[in-house]
Design a protein around this motif. Structure first.
Motif: not given
Length: 148
Positions: A12-16, A33-38
């Motif tokens: 989560x921190x890496x993807x924020x 919403x939490x993991x925005x990187x797809x």
């Protein structure tokens, strides 16, 4: 258990700082919403797993929160049963733009302008019935997104 939580927090921190927006592959919900990187399959799987295990996607869809778009009318059990029982007749009437089944569906969905509803159904027939194997939920979902 602690390792899983720490790993999840790290992801989560890496993807924020990644790009915002709801992913078309996993949809809306807390995971998106939490993991925005797809950008990777792993992150997409985490989004889908988060949505699925916490049951939040259903809440988001019905409430219009968590990045989900609220539908313009609420589907009810009567409408679902009616469409499931009248799929063939409803398809024929939507194709011609009028009929008793369309009027009944409009009443079940509390649509005020039945003429505009019938016209819109006819104009969006190919978007509503996207395949010969369309299910009741496909039809209702497509009606909600294309008609009103």
């Amino acid at each position: 258990m602690k390792k899983i939580l720490v790993s999840f927090a790290a992801v989560v921190a890496l993807c924020s700082s990644a790009m915002a927006g709801v992913n078309s592959q996993t949809g809306c919900g807390l995971g998106a919403m939490i993991i925005k990187d797809n950008s990777t399959a792993v992150l997409l799987a985490l989004q889908a797993t988060t949505n699925g295990t916490s049951g939040n996607q259903t809440f988001g869809i019905t409430s219009g929160t968590l990045g989900c778009q609220k539908t313009k009318f609420v589907m009810n059990e009567q409408a679902q049963e009616f469409v499931a029982s009248n799929m063939d007749q409803l398809a024929k009437e939507i194709a011609v733009g009028h009929g008793e089944s369309i009027e009944t569906l409009a009443e079940l969905l509390a649509v005020s302008d039945k003429v505009a509803f019938a016209t819109s159904l006819q104009e969006n027939y190919n978007s509503i019935y996207t395949s010969q194997n369309a299910t009741m939920s496909d039809v209702l979902d497509n009606i909600s997104t294309t008609t009103l």
